[in-house]
Design a protein around this motif. Structure first.
Motif, PDB file in Angstrom:
ATOM      1  N   ALA A  75     -30.939  -1.390 -31.908  1.00 42.87           N
ATOM      2  CA  ALA A  75     -30.580  -2.764 -32.246  1.00 42.87           C
ATOM      3  C   ALA A  75     -31.421  -3.705 -31.400  1.00 42.87           C
ATOM      4  N   GLU A  76     -31.629  -4.907 -31.901  1.00 39.21           N
ATOM      5  CA  GLU A  76     -32.363  -5.907 -31.133  1.00 39.21           C
ATOM      6  C   GLU A  76     -31.413  -6.634 -30.182  1.00 39.21           C
ATOM      7  N   ILE A  77     -31.828  -6.722 -28.928  1.00 43.03           N
ATOM      8  CA  ILE A  77     -31.114  -7.500 -27.923  1.00 43.03           C
ATOM      9  C   ILE A  77     -32.116  -8.492 -27.340  1.00 43.03           C
ATOM     10  N   ASP A  78     -31.846  -9.770 -27.503  1.00 40.03           N
ATOM     11  CA  ASP A  78     -32.777 -10.824 -27.070  1.00 40.03           C
ATOM     12  C   ASP A  78     -34.172 -10.586 -27.624  1.00 40.03           C
ATOM     13  N   GLY A  79     -34.230 -10.167 -28.886  1.00 36.83           N
ATOM     14  CA  GLY A  79     -35.512 -10.001 -29.562  1.00 36.83           C
ATOM     15  C   GLY A  79     -36.246  -8.714 -29.252  1.00 36.83           C
ATOM     16  N   VAL A  80     -35.622  -7.789 -28.504  1.00 35.85           N
ATOM     17  CA  VAL A  80     -36.276  -6.538 -28.135  1.00 35.85           C
ATOM     18  C   VAL A  80     -35.422  -5.370 -28.624  1.00 35.85           C
ATOM     19  N   PRO A 113     -26.161  -5.509 -31.959  1.00 26.41           N
ATOM     20  CA  PRO A 113     -25.646  -4.574 -30.947  1.00 26.41           C
ATOM     21  C   PRO A 113     -24.153  -4.789 -30.755  1.00 26.41           C
ATOM     22  N   PHE A 114     -23.466  -3.814 -30.249  1.00 21.34           N
ATOM     23  CA  PHE A 114     -22.033  -3.936 -29.992  1.00 21.34           C
ATOM     24  C   PHE A 114     -21.756  -3.455 -28.576  1.00 21.34           C
ATOM     25  N   GLU A 115     -20.611  -3.835 -28.070  1.00 20.44           N
ATOM     26  CA  GLU A 115     -20.209  -3.382 -26.736  1.00 20.44           C
ATOM     27  C   GLU A 115     -19.935  -1.898 -26.788  1.00 20.44           C
ATOM     28  N   ALA A 116     -20.686  -1.128 -26.017  1.00 16.65           N
ATOM     29  CA  ALA A 116     -20.611   0.325 -26.093  1.00 16.65           C
ATOM     30  C   ALA A 116     -19.643   0.879 -25.046  1.00 16.65           C
ATOM     31  N   HIS A 117     -19.178   2.079 -25.300  1.00 15.26           N
ATOM     32  CA  HIS A 117     -18.346   2.821 -24.357  1.00 15.26           C
ATOM     33  C   HIS A 117     -19.096   2.961 -23.033  1.00 15.26           C
ATOM     34  N   GLU A 118     -18.368   3.144 -21.933  1.00 10.92           N
ATOM     35  CA  GLU A 118     -18.992   3.180 -20.609  1.00 10.92           C
ATOM     36  C   GLU A 118     -19.982   4.327 -20.435  1.00 10.92           C
ATOM     37  N   PRO A 160     -18.077   9.856 -31.121  1.00 15.33           N
ATOM     38  CA  PRO A 160     -18.304   8.412 -31.234  1.00 15.33           C
ATOM     39  C   PRO A 160     -19.568   8.084 -32.020  1.00 15.33           C
ATOM     40  N   TYR A 161     -19.493   7.046 -32.842  1.00 15.92           N
ATOM     41  CA  TYR A 161     -20.617   6.465 -33.588  1.00 15.92           C
ATOM     42  C   TYR A 161     -21.190   7.388 -34.652  1.00 15.92           C
ATOM     43  N   LEU A 162     -20.469   8.467 -34.972  1.00 17.96           N
ATOM     44  CA  LEU A 162     -20.953   9.405 -35.978  1.00 17.96           C
ATOM     45  C   LEU A 162     -21.126   8.741 -37.341  1.00 17.96           C
ATOM     46  N   GLU A 163     -20.291   7.745 -37.632  1.00 15.40           N
ATOM     47  CA  GLU A 163     -20.304   7.139 -38.966  1.00 15.40           C
ATOM     48  C   GLU A 163     -21.643   6.512 -39.322  1.00 15.40           C
ATOM     49  N   TYR A 164     -22.402   6.086 -38.322  1.00 17.89           N
ATOM     50  CA  TYR A 164     -23.695   5.455 -38.605  1.00 17.89           C
ATOM     51  C   TYR A 164     -24.711   6.472 -39.127  1.00 17.89           C
ATOM     52  N   PHE A 165     -24.485   7.747 -38.878  1.00 16.08           N
ATOM     53  CA  PHE A 165     -25.433   8.781 -39.286  1.00 16.08           C
ATOM     54  C   PHE A 165     -24.939   9.594 -40.478  1.00 16.08           C
TER      55      PHE A 165
END
Length: 473
Positions: free
Chosen positions: A111-116, A197-202, A156-161
């Motif tokens: 994901a892009e964070i501040d254009g990167v 982007p989203f707030e990710a697990h620690e 976690p995050y399996l749904e994206y794949f």
């Protein structure tokens, strides 16, 4: 009213420059990422203890075949393999091998964070890791894991794949794993970009490519699965070509652009690979584990006699950060640290890599492209084999500008115990062509990138070094 015609789509022409920007972004921030990895390592309780086979839970040796299997018939099994080949110093042998026919998912979210562009990576422990936590893909899961055979927590995050419509697929290809230890094993290597982007697990962190490349040069930090997915990612260096600096970065950027040309055309490269695949005969057959010759089972290991190659052991694991808190399992334990080296040279200002068409018994095809040198020193010594081609060139390269990359990197910790190789990239003068064998060819990075879009062309060790090579820019 007739339905509207579907919208036509084209490739994202901005992607190469976005990836290049990420690859050049804040490499110094890798120190912060290492602090986070150390913090997660301290936070995880991870205990791995060697046990005798009779303490395995839900695993047992089949009375009829001797194969070591899980009660469910899932995950993987340790079986025997009979090999006959017309290639190499040893033409016939049998060995234990891991048979894991199901296809897992190795996936990285971006994901892009501040254009990167940033990669979402995981601080993950594996039972065979030499140092606990390593930097893993967003998702690293076998089918048995993500379908819940272990009755553990969801991945976690399996749904994206599993539902790539949740993001934009940047790469998606089936790739092999170690052909000496796995029987026709493949995983789905994926990169998916999400809009926000989203707030990710620690245990997860968004990291730009520049930092990931920097961490690849640190011993045993970036795990094998992350490296193989990175290798299949579009390079981005097309956006950096033609700077005219004449330095390594310029030669690498030019190598990533097909229009720069190479010593061989793409058609010639494919013809060479096809010739090697059809020119080498290798016949393999799965056999009962108790029919494997020159291997014997003791209460706590299956080992070669004399001790060469590897052993099969059993471990008990306790881990607070995994889908299941404790379990037992077999692991394959290599003997010693392997050597993997890629020779590179500049021809006409374009960087080329000397690739080896390598035969391994567990490949789906007879041959995959490997680094210039790939071998296990202890095995070669134990069997009294001659040194592999070009090892002398690797050994003569001292520290300095000629050694572009030199790090000890771990192999997959979910199936192998403390499996490590010393990985090197060494630049040589472009005068070795007269020494190349029919099994060696100089390829550009663009040609390797093209092969990486397809299954079963480039082996896992070569993919690791391609990921590290990109970091040299």
């Amino acid at each position: 009213m007739s339905p509207a015609p579907p919208a036509l789509r084209t490739a994202d022409r901005t992607l190469p420059r976005r990836l290049a920007r990420s690859a050049l972004w804040d490499a110094a921030g890798a120190a912060r990422a290492r602090e986070w990895i150390a913090e997660r390592n301290a936070a995880h309780r991870h205990d791995v203890r060697r046990i005798p086979f009779d303490e395995l839970r839900s695993w047992a040796f089949d009375p009829a075949t001797g194969n070591l299997r899980h009660d469910t018939g899932r995950f993987f099994s340790v079986e025997g393999l009979q090999v006959h080949t017309d290639h190499g110093p040893v033409r016939s042998w049998s060995q234990p091998i891991i048979n894991q026919p199901e296809i897992g998912i190795l996936g990285i979210l971006m994901a892009e964070i501040d254009g990167v562009l940033h990669c979402l990576l995981q601080a993950k422990t594996e039972p065979g890791n030499v140092n606990g936590v390593q930097l893993s893909p967003t998702v690293q899961a076998t089918r048995s894991n993500y379908t819940g055979v272990h009755a553990g927590n969801a991945v976690p995050y399996l749904e994206y794949f599993r539902n790539p419509g949740a993001g934009r697929v940047l790469s998606d290809v089936l790739q092999s794993e170690q052909g000496s230890w796995f029987y026709r094993k493949r995983n789905r290597n994926m990169v998916v970009e999400v809009e926000e982007p989203f707030e990710a697990h620690e245990d997860f962190r968004w990291i730009p490519l520049g930092q990931v490349h920097e961490l690849c040069a640190v011993d045993n930090i970036v795990n094998m699965d992350t490296r193989t997915v990175l290798a299949g990612m579009p390079t981005g260096f097309e956006g950096m070509a033609g700077t005219g600096s004449g330095g390594l970065a310029d030669a690498l950027a030019r190598s990533c652009v097909a229009s720069s040309g190479g010593l061989h055309t793409d058609a010639e490269v494919l013809s060479w690979i096809t010739d090697r695949q059809s020119g080498h005969e290798i016949r393999t057959e799965l056999i009962p584990l108790h029919d494997v010759a020159h291997w014997r089972r003791t209460p706590d290991r299956i080992r070669h006699d004399p001790e060469s190659f590897f052993s099969v052991i059993a471990v008990a694991v306790t881990a607070t950060s995994r889908e299941v808190g404790s379990w037992t399992q077999p692991l394959l334990e290599p003997h010693g640290v392997g050597r993997v080296a890629l020779l590179v040279a500049r021809f006409g200002g374009v960087l080329h890599a000397l690739m080896h068409a390598r035969v391994e018994p567990g490949y789906l095809e007879a041959v995959e492209l490997a680094p210039t040198v790939q071998f296990a020193p202890e095995t070669y010594r134990g069997l009294g084999l001659a040194a592999p081609a070009f090892l002398d060139v690797v050994e003569e390269a001292g520290p300095g500008e000629r050694v572009l990359f030199d790090a000890e990197l771990s192999e997959e910790g979910g199936r192998f115990h403390h499996a490590r190789n010393r990985y090197q990239i060494i630049e040589v003068d472009p005068v070795l062509d007269d020494r190349t064998t029919p099994d060696h060819r100089w390829l550009t990075v663009a040609q390797l990138n093209g092969l990486l879009l397809h299954n079963n062309y480039v082996n896992v060790q070569a993919r690791s070094l391609i990921a590290c090579l990109r970091g040299l820019a």
